[in-house]
Design a protein around this motif. Sequence first.
Motif, mmCIF file in Angstrom:
data_model
loop_
_atom_site.group_PDB
_atom_site.id
_atom_site.type_symbol
_atom_site.label_atom_id
_atom_site.label_comp_id
_atom_site.label_asym_id
_atom_site.label_seq_id
_atom_site.Cartn_x
_atom_site.Cartn_y
_atom_site.Cartn_z
ATOM 1 N N PRO A 537 0.830 -1.213 0.000
ATOM 2 C CA PRO A 537 0.000 0.000 0.000
ATOM 3 C C PRO A 537 0.860 1.257 0.000
ATOM 4 C CG PRO A 537 -0.874 -1.607 1.538
ATOM 5 C CD PRO A 537 0.427 -2.160 1.053
ATOM 6 N N SER A 538 0.295 2.337 -0.476
ATOM 7 C CA SER A 538 1.060 3.576 -0.653
ATOM 8 C C SER A 538 1.627 4.107 0.649
ATOM 9 C CB SER A 538 0.174 4.631 -1.305
ATOM 10 O OG SER A 538 -0.988 4.862 -0.510
ATOM 11 N N SER A 539 0.994 3.812 1.763
ATOM 12 C CA SER A 539 1.450 4.348 3.050
ATOM 13 C C SER A 539 2.449 3.436 3.746
ATOM 14 C CB SER A 539 0.247 4.577 3.972
ATOM 15 O OG SER A 539 -0.454 3.356 4.182
ATOM 16 N N TYR A 540 2.890 2.356 3.088
ATOM 17 C CA TYR A 540 3.817 1.401 3.706
ATOM 18 C C TYR A 540 5.051 1.235 2.827
ATOM 19 C CZ TYR A 540 0.328 -0.100 7.129
ATOM 20 O OH TYR A 540 -0.569 -0.140 8.153
ATOM 21 N N LYS A 541 6.115 0.813 3.458
ATOM 22 C CA LYS A 541 7.345 0.469 2.757
ATOM 23 C C LYS A 541 8.005 -0.697 3.473
ATOM 24 C CE LYS A 541 10.297 3.746 5.244
ATOM 25 N NZ LYS A 541 11.242 4.892 5.106
ATOM 26 N N VAL A 542 8.890 -1.392 2.776
ATOM 27 C CA VAL A 542 9.570 -2.551 3.348
ATOM 28 C C VAL A 542 10.444 -2.099 4.509
ATOM 29 C CG1 VAL A 542 11.162 -4.433 2.883
ATOM 30 C CG2 VAL A 542 9.520 -3.745 1.148
ATOM 31 N N ALA A 543 10.293 -2.767 5.645
ATOM 32 C CA ALA A 543 11.069 -2.417 6.829
ATOM 33 C C ALA A 543 12.498 -2.919 6.695
ATOM 34 C CB ALA A 543 10.415 -3.016 8.076
ATOM 35 N N PHE A 544 13.446 -2.016 6.866
ATOM 36 C CA PHE A 544 14.868 -2.344 6.800
ATOM 37 C C PHE A 544 15.189 -3.154 5.550
ATOM 38 C CE2 PHE A 544 13.713 -2.071 11.305
ATOM 39 C CZ PHE A 544 14.558 -1.049 11.727
ATOM 40 N N PRO A 545 15.120 -2.548 4.366
ATOM 41 C CA PRO A 545 15.364 -3.312 3.130
ATOM 42 C C PRO A 545 16.768 -3.883 3.039
ATOM 43 C CG PRO A 545 15.211 -0.951 2.684
ATOM 44 C CD PRO A 545 14.798 -1.140 4.098
ATOM 45 N N TRP A 546 17.735 -3.339 3.768
ATOM 46 C CA TRP A 546 19.086 -3.901 3.763
ATOM 47 C C TRP A 546 19.179 -5.180 4.597
ATOM 48 C CZ3 TRP A 546 17.493 0.723 5.712
ATOM 49 C CH2 TRP A 546 17.425 0.845 7.099
ATOM 50 N N GLN A 547 18.175 -5.443 5.450
ATOM 51 C CA GLN A 547 18.086 -6.686 6.217
ATOM 52 C C GLN A 547 16.606 -7.015 6.413
ATOM 53 O OE1 GLN A 547 20.247 -6.603 9.882
ATOM 54 N NE2 GLN A 547 20.125 -8.794 10.223
ATOM 55 N N PRO A 548 15.920 -7.441 5.364
ATOM 56 C CA PRO A 548 14.466 -7.601 5.430
ATOM 57 C C PRO A 548 14.061 -8.785 6.310
ATOM 58 C CG PRO A 548 15.295 -8.433 3.346
ATOM 59 C CD PRO A 548 16.463 -7.809 4.043
ATOM 60 N N VAL A 549 12.830 -8.702 6.793
ATOM 61 C CA VAL A 549 12.227 -9.764 7.599
ATOM 62 C C VAL A 549 11.127 -10.397 6.765
ATOM 63 C CG1 VAL A 549 11.036 -10.331 9.740
ATOM 64 C CG2 VAL A 549 12.756 -8.513 9.715
ATOM 65 N N TYR A 550 11.200 -11.715 6.545
ATOM 66 C CA TYR A 550 10.285 -12.396 5.639
ATOM 67 C C TYR A 550 10.137 -13.851 6.083
ATOM 68 C CZ TYR A 550 14.772 -13.945 3.870
ATOM 69 O OH TYR A 550 16.039 -14.454 3.788
ATOM 70 N N ALA A 551 9.201 -14.547 5.459
ATOM 71 C CA ALA A 551 8.990 -15.978 5.691
ATOM 72 C C ALA A 551 8.292 -16.553 4.473
ATOM 73 C CB ALA A 551 8.164 -16.222 6.955
ATOM 74 N N LEU A 552 8.567 -17.816 4.184
ATOM 75 C CA LEU A 552 7.985 -18.524 3.049
ATOM 76 C C LEU A 552 7.312 -19.793 3.531
ATOM 77 C CD1 LEU A 552 10.663 -18.239 0.216
ATOM 78 C CD2 LEU A 552 8.296 -17.501 0.069
ATOM 79 N N ASP A 553 6.155 -20.077 2.948
ATOM 80 C CA ASP A 553 5.417 -21.304 3.249
ATOM 81 C C ASP A 553 5.318 -22.116 1.973
ATOM 82 O OD1 ASP A 553 3.899 -23.293 4.313
ATOM 83 O OD2 ASP A 553 2.028 -22.165 4.299
#
Length: 653
Positions: A537-553
């Motif tokens: 969404p326009s009001s959000y951005k990826v948190a800490f793109p140099w060390q992103p937090v993610y998960a895959l299922d």
Amino acid sequence: MPVYIRKGPLEIPPGSEKEWANEEEEEKYFLRDPEQSRDCLPQPYRMIAKVVELLIDQTIQGINVRQQNREEEKLKAKMTVLQPTAEIHVSKRVNCMAVGGSYLFIGLSGGLEVYALADHDWICGWEANKVEVCTLTVCPLQNQVYFLGTVDDMGIARLFYFSDENLSFLKTLNEPEDVSKRTNCIMFQLSQGGDYAGILLEGVGDCCLEVYKLPKEIWIKELETSPASLPTPAVSDSQTATMPVTDPKITHPALLMKIRPPKPLAGSIFRSVQEAVQKNEDCNVFGTGQNHLISSHQWDQQDSIFMGMFEKYLMLDLPKTQDGRMSRNTMFHFLQRNKMMHSHSEQMNAAVPNAIIVHWDACQNHLFYLLGKQTKDKADADIKPDVVWPCAAPIKVSAISSCSSYLAFGLEDETLTVWDMKPSGFPLGVVVLPEGKSIGNLYFLEHLPSNGSPLALPRARVMVWCTDKSLYLVTAAGGKESSLVLLHDSAGSSDDLISAVVPVSSLPNGVLLFHRSGMVKLLGAAECQPVCQFGLPSSYKVAFPWQPVYALDAMTHCFFLKANEDAASGENMNSENSTCSLFVFSLEGFGSMVKSEPPAALHSQSLPWEERCKSLFQIRSQSFSERRKQISESWSLLRTQASDFTRSNTLSR
């Protein structure tokens, strides 16, 4: 040839304002073609000309940059932007997360939380003051039962048990008795199936690897009757998840072995050959070179002779270590039963790992240790490796495939070697990176054979992430079939550099690329082209793109990404308990990236031993015609060579 005649009387020309750099430049100036000569402007016009030329160069450079940006925007416009399907609000800062079965486990600044994947509802949690969970590992045991391994910002490794929608604390593996002698956990891994746990510890001038045997069957029985395992009532998202979890009286994990780095080679400590032979318990294994009879005087003398002979060929100014960490390039992996490691244990379950492999920083040997053998009573005893695997250069990084069939080494001379561990134990390929590239990390991709190719041929695909943020794909199939393909170049702006690489197990040709600008793409490794881009969404951005937090299922084909509200100031980013959102993306629409189904041997790790043998026998029988053709061609080639050799000998007589 034209003849130039000076008009007017001969006079001495006036002095020029040009300062000649040297005689060669002056000679070249007078030997130039007069038609192509250009008079030098006097001051201040010469300075004005230089300024104008500089402005022209800067303008051309700016035009090139704008044109490149326009081309990139056109590519972005053609790329499909995938929008999130759901959003999970978390009241605390999320540091890490992992997916296990039907649950999403989140590591927070103050504990753990568990969410359901179906409806994204909060299930349970564990809170502890001043505990910042940094890494999280989830290991499934059986139906809806999991082990959780965490490491906080203080280097403390903890083990948790999750069952029946209840989270129980089990054990702190490196809790020190004396705070001054505390060792930090650098790496925490759980073996497939949860039978073993390994933690890499580092203290003041000391580094070791501790391997634990986890009594999972006993823990399951003990936690079923423990009061801490009772289900907890549901708590709404707005309420504070305070879950005081008592430490039940359970069986402690057994310390199986404590492995220390090999000592540097030095002078011999033995007084005779008999003493050295007696010290070496088993002579059937290639050793690390510790048991020798070279004295310290001979060692120094040979070193001085070698340096004197080859001083001009050696790199004397070696780069120093960037930091004081002894575990900078240290890695370990749990290894399942294969051709390289033969265990004499009665346990024949191939799904249970029977060895652990480790390589230490600035070491050229990969050390194999059997897990089923009985060790000495002393915990600090010097454990000798069962197999020593020497390499041509110190090992920087290593990786093992999910099925433990392939092993890859990245050496300091920028050479990548891939080995086939289970079927044959032979190398698949050796690839040298282009000049100027340095190996940073390795990732395995599942190989999908094309239709008509023999299934028995082993083939491995390894992604090489270099230190300059470029990405290569190495395909190792033995001999000349190995290839090196560039997936992403490091040339360009700093925002376009890759900050994280994540292979998608459910899409064997899919790779997630995180850029420093906050852009996240799904790359197709087969076509070397981006498939889609993940939008927020326009009001959000990826948190800490140099060390992103993610998960895959891999089961539900879902991708979870942490994002923060895009604020003008950094208050949200630096707040101790700032709220964040986890956006969910569905990858089900990208099944076309899978060209064909993988062979049964690649995804049959959960099958019984009889069914796995049957699957391997079917693959072997399907490749019988191809192998028979190769054998006949080899025999015909040998007959031709033998006849040529006989004919040449007859003529020579």
